[in-house]
Write a protein that holds these residues in place. Structure first.
Motif, PDB file in Angstrom:
ATOM      1  N   ASP A 376      -8.740  11.815 -62.521  1.00 14.24           N
ATOM      2  CA  ASP A 376     -10.040  12.403 -62.854  1.00 14.24           C
ATOM      3  C   ASP A 376     -10.634  13.135 -61.644  1.00 14.24           C
ATOM      4  OD1 ASP A 376      -9.926  11.411 -65.439  1.00 14.24           O
ATOM      5  OD2 ASP A 376     -10.828   9.506 -64.856  1.00 14.24           O
ATOM      6  N   TRP A 380     -11.466  17.244 -61.681  1.00 18.44           N
ATOM      7  CA  TRP A 380     -12.801  17.804 -61.487  1.00 18.44           C
ATOM      8  C   TRP A 380     -13.051  18.275 -60.054  1.00 18.44           C
ATOM      9  CZ3 TRP A 380     -15.764  19.161 -65.377  1.00 18.44           C
ATOM     10  CH2 TRP A 380     -15.522  18.602 -66.619  1.00 18.44           C
ATOM     11  N   ILE A 385     -20.128  12.149 -59.825  1.00 19.65           N
ATOM     12  CA  ILE A 385     -20.801  12.984 -60.825  1.00 19.65           C
ATOM     13  C   ILE A 385     -22.089  12.292 -61.261  1.00 19.65           C
ATOM     14  CG2 ILE A 385     -18.667  14.021 -61.686  1.00 19.65           C
ATOM     15  CD1 ILE A 385     -18.908  12.116 -64.126  1.00 19.65           C
ATOM     16  N   TRP A 431     -16.420  25.273 -66.400  1.00 17.42           N
ATOM     17  CA  TRP A 431     -16.515  23.875 -66.808  1.00 17.42           C
ATOM     18  C   TRP A 431     -15.886  23.621 -68.179  1.00 17.42           C
ATOM     19  CZ3 TRP A 431     -19.224  21.653 -70.965  1.00 17.42           C
ATOM     20  CH2 TRP A 431     -19.969  22.545 -71.737  1.00 17.42           C
ATOM     21  N   LYS A 435     -11.422  20.463 -70.045  1.00 15.42           N
ATOM     22  CA  LYS A 435     -11.276  19.321 -69.146  1.00 15.42           C
ATOM     23  C   LYS A 435     -11.866  18.072 -69.788  1.00 15.42           C
ATOM     24  CE  LYS A 435     -11.564  21.990 -64.838  1.00 15.42           C
ATOM     25  NZ  LYS A 435     -12.321  22.164 -63.578  1.00 15.42           N
ATOM     26  N   LEU A 437     -13.412  14.228 -69.790  1.00 15.73           N
ATOM     27  CA  LEU A 437     -14.191  13.371 -68.898  1.00 15.73           C
ATOM     28  C   LEU A 437     -13.989  11.932 -69.345  1.00 15.73           C
ATOM     29  CD1 LEU A 437     -16.317  13.007 -66.639  1.00 15.73           C
ATOM     30  CD2 LEU A 437     -18.082  13.218 -68.410  1.00 15.73           C
TER      31      LEU A 437
END
Length: 666
Positions: A376, A380, A385, A431, A435, A437
């Motif tokens: 992860d 990113w 985050i 973004w 992707k 999360l």
């Protein structure tokens, strides 16, 4: 006798050299205006607020430093103008010597004339500066929304002292220059000054074309280096780039003395139309003598346009950034463990600021910080985050007067806090590239329709990107997943009581810190309000705007004044030639058009190249300014164009009128 003669000479020359006197007066006026800021009532009013002391002090210190540079520029301008006045009066000075005066007595007359001119320019300039300073104070007060119960006129003796001191030194240099010039001139040279013709040196078209090609190549190379390297890298190549640009500009104007005339002569229908042959040869002769000064004027215009446009551009950018970063009247930020979002309201109430009565509407939200691990983190490109629940996000939107947004249970949204650039689509770039999360054991996909590009709360720093997640995700968070807990209480003051509530909020600041320390021990916290951010932003805006306009106007006036004095001097020198044209039967209208054409070429050739330079320079500067926020290039361009039209255009019109009067013998 000497005093009477000096006063008569000054009175007689006032009409011929009106632009010279006006330039001196305007220089004194601008110099006084910015050096009297310290004594103006608006600066004292701003300094009463402790949060503005740093900005008012920075403005005053920077103005003092720049004033030294401005004084040097004005000194060069005045010496340059004085040189043209002496050149115009060589025959008169030679007559004084022929009548038996010594060089010392002639120098004394020039000393008294310079003294009269200086006193007149200082007196009128200070009066103009006094009223201009009041207008500047009123303008500054309007920017900061300062309410003044009683408007008072302030005369700054400190500003007067600085202005008199600087201009006294400048005029002493002028007097010294005059004395040295007279002592080195022979009587015959003074009497025959107007009979000396300039040699018209014609270069081959090939040599001029090569010179032009080399100049253009140097300019293109300098442009390329600037656009690729930017403005912020100041090293050896930076100075090389500047040298290449200056050399390219010099070669461009140097090549015109042989290239322009030859090129026009090849087109006989153009060359022999009207007085074109006379105009071109006159202008070619002027370039032979003045190509160096035209280069300096072009570079000064570049500085004037660039500084003015960039200062206005920063002004609009900073103001827009302030509006975007202050969506609500106040925000209290706390970073601590052992708190809940509701505890912030209780702590404020205990400190003397009850959100229920002091705020028209408010909300308290939680924003945890999570650590990304393994794949992860690589996906990113970050270790931490910020996340927020959809309910908290929507409660902040309500404060902005916006409706709620929705989010599927297996999706996440994004609040980036800043407006996207014009060529960037936040829903597709950066973004929302598919992707995933992963939080705990669950994986969430991006919602391509959920990208919020406005600030959620008022903050003095840049807004961090926040991931918006469904409420159930926040409820299922494990303590080990959370690195830091951030809390916000954001709200709006009641209408009409903003000033009172602002004062009350800051008054409770010490007690709020004490109560927070007793409850949680270690913490980090910050108060941010719209008024504070506005005042801080306007301080930066005022600093940049003052300095930009100060330098921009001085450079613009200097450039225009140099060109005006040159053209008036050349018109006086060319008077015998225009008299010959008159005796040959050339109409007055054609002679006037000849004068206007030469002045137009002299004014707008340097301006045209300076505009090209400025476009490249401002493009590089905008890459720096855009980091502050969204650019408003239209406003900066229009404002700069208006200043050029008013200052440069006024000098152009006045020069045309003065030169026309000279060639008509009026």
């Amino acid at each position: 006798m000497f005093c009477k003669l000096a006063v008569r000479n000054v009175r007689r020359s006032m009409r011929d050299y009106t632009l010279y006197f006006l330039t001196l007066m305007f220089g004194v006026c601008v110099f006084y205006v910015f050096n009297s800021l310290e004594s103006q009532w608006v600066m004292e009013a701003l300094a009463v607020n402790n949060r503005n002391v740093s900005y008012t002090g920075a403005i005053l210190r920077l103005v003092n430093v720049i004033s030294v540079f401005v004084a040097v520029v004005l000194a060069c301008l005045i010496l340059y103008a004085n040189h043209f006045m002496l050149r115009r009066r060589k025959k008169e000075l030679g007559t004084y010597l022929l009548l038996g005066m010594t060089q010392g007595k002639v120098s004394r007359i020039l000393f008294l004339e310079t003294l009269c001119i200086g006193l007149l320019a200082l007196a009128v300039g200070l009066v103009m500066g006094f009223f201009a300073a009041q207008l500047l104070s009123a303008f500054t007060a309007s920017l900061f929304q300062v309410v003044v119960e009683e408007f008072t006129f302030v005369f700054s003796w400190k500003g007067v002292g600085k202005t008199v001191l600087y201009f006294a030194v400048i005029f002493l240099l002028v007097m010294l220059f005059n004395a040295v010039t007279i002592s080195r001139k022979k009587l015959l040279d003074l009497l025959q000054a107007r009979r000396h013709n300039q040699r018209l040196r014609l270069r081959s078209v090939t040599a001029s074309a090569v010179m032009l090609a080399v100049g253009v190549a140097l300019l293109i190379a300098a442009y390329t280096m600037l656009l690729r390297r930017g403005l912020l890298r100041v090293d050896e190549l930076f100075w090389l780039m500047l040298a290449m640009g200056a050399a390219g500009t010099l070669l461009f104007f140097r090549s015109l003395s042989g290239f322009l005339l030859k090129l026009c002569k090849s087109n006989q229908s153009l060359y022999y139309r009207g007085l074109n042959c006379f105009i071109l040869r006159q202008f070619n002769s002027a370039i032979n003598t003045n190509y160096l000064s035209m280069t300096v004027v072009c570079l000064l215009l570049l500085l004037a346009i660039g500084v003015t446009a960039c200062s206005v551009g920063v002004n609009y950018t900073v103001e827009n950034k302030s509006d975007r970063q202050t969506p609500v009247d106040m925000t209290v930020f706390v970073e601590a463990d052992g708190l809940t979002a509701g505890d912030l309201a209780d702590l404020l109430q205990e400190a003397g600021f009850d959100p229920e009565t002091c705020l028209e509407e408010y909300t308290a939200v939680r924003r945890p910080v999570l650590r990304l691990e393994g794949e992860d983190r690589e996906v990113w490109g970050t270790m931490f985050i910020h996340i927020m629940s959809l309910s908290d996000f929507n409660s902040l939107r309500v404060l902005r007067g916006e409706g709620p947004m929705t989010l599927a249970s297996d999706r996440y949204g994004l609040a980036v806090g800043t407006e996207p650039e014009e060529n960037m689509d936040p829903q597709k770039d950066g973004w929302a590239e598919g992707k995933p999360l992963r939080i705990g054991d669950e994986t969430y996909q991006a919602d391509p329709e959920f990208c919020y590009t406005k600030a959620l709360y008022t903050s003095s720093s840049s807004i961090d990107t926040t991931f918006i997640l469904p409420d159930q995700v926040m409820e299922a968070l494990r303590p080990e997943d959370v690195v830091i807990l951030d809390f916000f209480l954001a709200g709006n003051y009641p209408k009409g009581a903003e000033e009172e509530m602002e004062t009350l909020l800051w008054a409770c600041y010490p007690d709020f810190c004490d109560g927070l320390a007793q409850r949680v021990g270690g913490f980090s916290m910050n108060f941010s309000t719209k008024q504070v951010e506005y005042l801080d932003t306007m301080g930066t805006k005022l600093l940049v705007l003052f300095i930009g306009l100060y330098l921009g106007v001085i450079f613009m006036v200097t450039s225009a004044a140099v060109l005006a004095l040159q053209q008036l001097s050349q018109a006086a020198d060319n008077l015998p030639r225009y008299q010959v044209l008159s005796r040959l039967g050339v109409e007055e209208r054609m002679r006037d058009r000849s004068v206007y054409t030469q002045i137009f070429l002299a004014f707008f050739l340097p301006l045209s190249l300076a505009v090209v330079h400025s476009v490249v320079g401002i493009t590089a500067a905008n890459e720096v300014i855009v980091q502050l926020g969204k650019l408003d290039t239209v406003s900066s361009t229009v404002t700069t164009a208006v200043i050029i039209l008013l200052v440069y255009g006024a000098y152009f019109a006045a020069t045309c009128a003065g030169a026309r009067r000279m060639v008509r013998g009026q």
